[in-house]
Design a protein around this motif. Structure first.
Motif, mmCIF file in Angstrom:
data_model
loop_
_atom_site.group_PDB
_atom_site.id
_atom_site.type_symbol
_atom_site.label_atom_id
_atom_site.label_comp_id
_atom_site.label_asym_id
_atom_site.label_seq_id
_atom_site.Cartn_x
_atom_site.Cartn_y
_atom_site.Cartn_z
ATOM 1 N N PRO A 177 4.439 3.608 22.084
ATOM 2 C CA PRO A 177 3.430 3.152 20.786
ATOM 3 C C PRO A 177 2.611 4.392 19.718
ATOM 4 C CG PRO A 177 3.327 2.449 22.407
ATOM 5 C CD PRO A 177 4.233 3.141 23.112
ATOM 6 N N GLU A 178 2.514 4.441 18.886
ATOM 7 C CA GLU A 178 2.185 5.248 17.769
ATOM 8 C C GLU A 178 0.680 5.812 18.348
ATOM 9 O OE1 GLU A 178 1.039 5.318 13.250
ATOM 10 O OE2 GLU A 178 3.045 4.797 13.449
ATOM 11 N N GLU A 179 0.359 5.016 18.666
ATOM 12 C CA GLU A 179 -1.777 4.743 19.052
ATOM 13 C C GLU A 179 -1.211 6.370 20.385
ATOM 14 O OE1 GLU A 179 -0.408 1.125 21.458
ATOM 15 O OE2 GLU A 179 -1.003 2.345 19.089
ATOM 16 N N ALA A 180 -0.527 6.327 21.023
ATOM 17 C CA ALA A 180 -0.391 6.947 22.878
ATOM 18 C C ALA A 180 0.166 8.077 22.540
ATOM 19 C CB ALA A 180 0.413 6.694 23.243
ATOM 20 N N ALA A 181 0.629 8.635 21.010
ATOM 21 C CA ALA A 181 0.775 9.963 20.622
ATOM 22 C C ALA A 181 -0.034 10.513 19.699
ATOM 23 C CB ALA A 181 1.872 9.913 19.741
ATOM 24 N N ASP A 182 -1.463 9.737 19.033
ATOM 25 C CA ASP A 182 -2.476 10.122 18.051
ATOM 26 C C ASP A 182 -2.522 11.599 18.194
ATOM 27 O OD1 ASP A 182 -3.705 9.116 15.977
ATOM 28 O OD2 ASP A 182 -5.142 8.752 17.804
ATOM 29 N N ASP A 183 -2.870 11.706 17.675
ATOM 30 C CA ASP A 183 -3.471 13.646 17.854
ATOM 31 C C ASP A 183 -5.404 13.404 16.591
ATOM 32 O OD1 ASP A 183 -2.859 13.552 14.644
ATOM 33 O OD2 ASP A 183 -1.864 14.973 14.973
ATOM 34 N N GLY A 184 -6.194 12.033 15.999
ATOM 35 C CA GLY A 184 -6.745 11.676 15.511
ATOM 36 C C GLY A 184 -6.465 12.477 14.052
ATOM 37 N N GLY A 185 -5.171 12.170 13.188
ATOM 38 C CA GLY A 185 -4.865 11.802 12.449
ATOM 39 C C GLY A 185 -5.049 13.568 11.580
ATOM 40 N N VAL A 186 -4.300 14.563 12.522
ATOM 41 C CA VAL A 186 -4.780 15.744 11.761
ATOM 42 C C VAL A 186 -3.431 16.404 11.712
ATOM 43 C CG1 VAL A 186 -5.002 18.446 13.164
ATOM 44 C CG2 VAL A 186 -6.386 16.217 14.234
ATOM 45 N N ASN A 187 -2.640 16.397 12.224
ATOM 46 C CA ASN A 187 -1.628 16.354 11.473
ATOM 47 C C ASN A 187 -1.062 15.900 10.005
ATOM 48 O OD1 ASN A 187 -0.700 18.357 13.031
ATOM 49 N ND2 ASN A 187 0.724 16.645 14.481
ATOM 50 N N ILE B 160 -3.217 17.498 7.485
ATOM 51 C CA ILE B 160 -2.234 19.006 7.160
ATOM 52 C C ILE B 160 -1.695 18.874 6.471
ATOM 53 C CG2 ILE B 160 -1.442 20.869 8.006
ATOM 54 C CD1 ILE B 160 -3.350 20.578 10.405
ATOM 55 N N PHE B 161 -0.946 17.920 6.468
ATOM 56 C CA PHE B 161 0.711 17.989 6.219
ATOM 57 C C PHE B 161 1.565 16.870 5.435
ATOM 58 C CE2 PHE B 161 1.821 20.027 10.711
ATOM 59 C CZ PHE B 161 2.309 21.055 9.356
ATOM 60 N N GLY B 162 0.398 16.052 5.168
ATOM 61 C CA GLY B 162 1.228 14.931 4.579
ATOM 62 C C GLY B 162 1.086 14.488 3.012
ATOM 63 N N LYS B 163 -0.028 15.910 2.292
ATOM 64 C CA LYS B 163 0.376 15.668 0.381
ATOM 65 C C LYS B 163 0.887 16.954 0.410
ATOM 66 C CE LYS B 163 -3.631 12.346 0.144
ATOM 67 N NZ LYS B 163 -4.856 12.670 -0.562
ATOM 68 N N ARG B 164 1.389 17.587 1.169
ATOM 69 C CA ARG B 164 1.480 19.194 1.337
ATOM 70 C C ARG B 164 2.831 19.436 0.290
ATOM 71 N NH1 ARG B 164 -2.543 20.338 1.122
ATOM 72 N NH2 ARG B 164 -3.564 20.436 3.527
ATOM 73 N N HIS C 235 -4.885 22.955 22.103
ATOM 74 C CA HIS C 235 -4.529 21.962 21.377
ATOM 75 C C HIS C 235 -5.141 21.008 21.974
ATOM 76 C CE1 HIS C 235 -1.055 24.704 20.781
ATOM 77 N NE2 HIS C 235 -0.730 23.654 19.825
ATOM 78 N N VAL C 236 -6.297 20.677 21.606
ATOM 79 C CA VAL C 236 -7.295 19.862 22.114
ATOM 80 C C VAL C 236 -6.868 18.240 21.592
ATOM 81 C CG1 VAL C 236 -8.833 19.813 20.992
ATOM 82 C CG2 VAL C 236 -9.704 19.195 22.962
ATOM 83 N N ARG C 237 -6.201 18.468 20.682
ATOM 84 C CA ARG C 237 -6.481 16.596 19.759
ATOM 85 C C ARG C 237 -5.449 15.715 20.622
ATOM 86 N NH1 ARG C 237 -3.944 21.182 16.149
ATOM 87 N NH2 ARG C 237 -1.948 20.159 15.585
ATOM 88 N N TYR C 238 -4.383 16.487 21.415
ATOM 89 C CA TYR C 238 -3.202 15.635 21.538
ATOM 90 C C TYR C 238 -4.099 15.481 23.654
ATOM 91 C CZ TYR C 238 -0.682 17.711 18.620
ATOM 92 O OH TYR C 238 0.079 18.044 17.281
ATOM 93 N N LEU C 239 -5.177 15.975 24.284
ATOM 94 C CA LEU C 239 -5.599 15.803 25.626
ATOM 95 C C LEU C 239 -5.919 14.293 25.858
ATOM 96 C CD1 LEU C 239 -7.519 19.303 26.086
ATOM 97 C CD2 LEU C 239 -5.194 18.385 26.364
#
Length: 198
Positions: A85-95, A98-102, A143-147
């Motif tokens: 599930p997508e929430e199991a890989a959630d990084d808090g929206g950081v990626n 960072i990359f969404g509009k670049r 990579h604390v956002r994944y912990l």
């Protein structure tokens, strides 16, 4: 002219949603520069020359090692994302932030910059001191956002161990730099174009 007083500096915790795009990029680049500086200083304390890391190897075998590891990581990550599930890989929206509009060129610059800075510290300096296993634990921890979720934490640890392994096999930092760059770049582009489709 007002005098600068260091006591007036206040530090507070902020979430990624509280940072505007400019501050997010500044934070990213500043932390990576600090990572590079720490790595270079650590290598100097080890009595080694950090410039040796960036000598281009005579053999191009490192390209196969780096691209091969990147391909394995990307296939595994894309495969597992179908079942997790997508929430199991959630990084808090950081990626996403960072990359969404670049533009693609900026995703490439960020990916290369991060790969060089982090590999200099982790594979170049820390792994030399404590080996690939403990280095990978530290790599996963920063990579604390994944912990918050064990799947991305385990994936980051495994990727780090793989990066350390190909560094040992090739004897050049360019192999893990290439693998790190390719993984970040491809995943960044996937985030970017998936957002565009929505």
């Amino acid at each position: 002219m007002r005098k600068f007083d260091i006591r007036n500096i206040k530090i507070r915790k902020v979430t990624v949603d509280q940072l505007n795009d400019k501050m997010l990029l500044i934070n990213l680049y500043v932390t990576q520069v600090l990572t590079l500086i720490i790595g270079i200083v650590w290598v100097l304390f080890q009595g080694r020359n950090p410039l040796d890391f960036f000598k281009f190897p005579i053999s191009y075998d490192f390209i196969w090692w780096g691209a091969g590891l990147a391909l394995l990581v990307l296939l595994f990550d894309l495969g597992i994302s179908r079942f997790v599930p997508e929430e199991a890989a959630d990084d808090g929206g950081v990626n996403e932030r960072i990359f969404g509009k670049r533009p693609v060129w900026h995703i490439a610059v960020i990916s290369l910059f991060v790969a060089i800075c982090e590999e200099t510290l982790f594979r170049g300096a820390i792994q030399h001191a404590i080996g690939p296993y403990w280095t990978s634990i530290l790599f996963a921890a920063i990579h604390v956002r994944y912990l918050r979720h064990w799947i991305p934490t385990g994936l980051v640890f495994s990727i780090s161990y793989g990066l350390g392994w190909i560094y040992i096999q090739t004897g050049t930092l360019w192999a893990p730099i290439l693998a790190h760059f390719l993984v970040d770049f491809v995943m960044g582009c996937i985030i970017r174009f998936r957002r565009e489709e929505k």
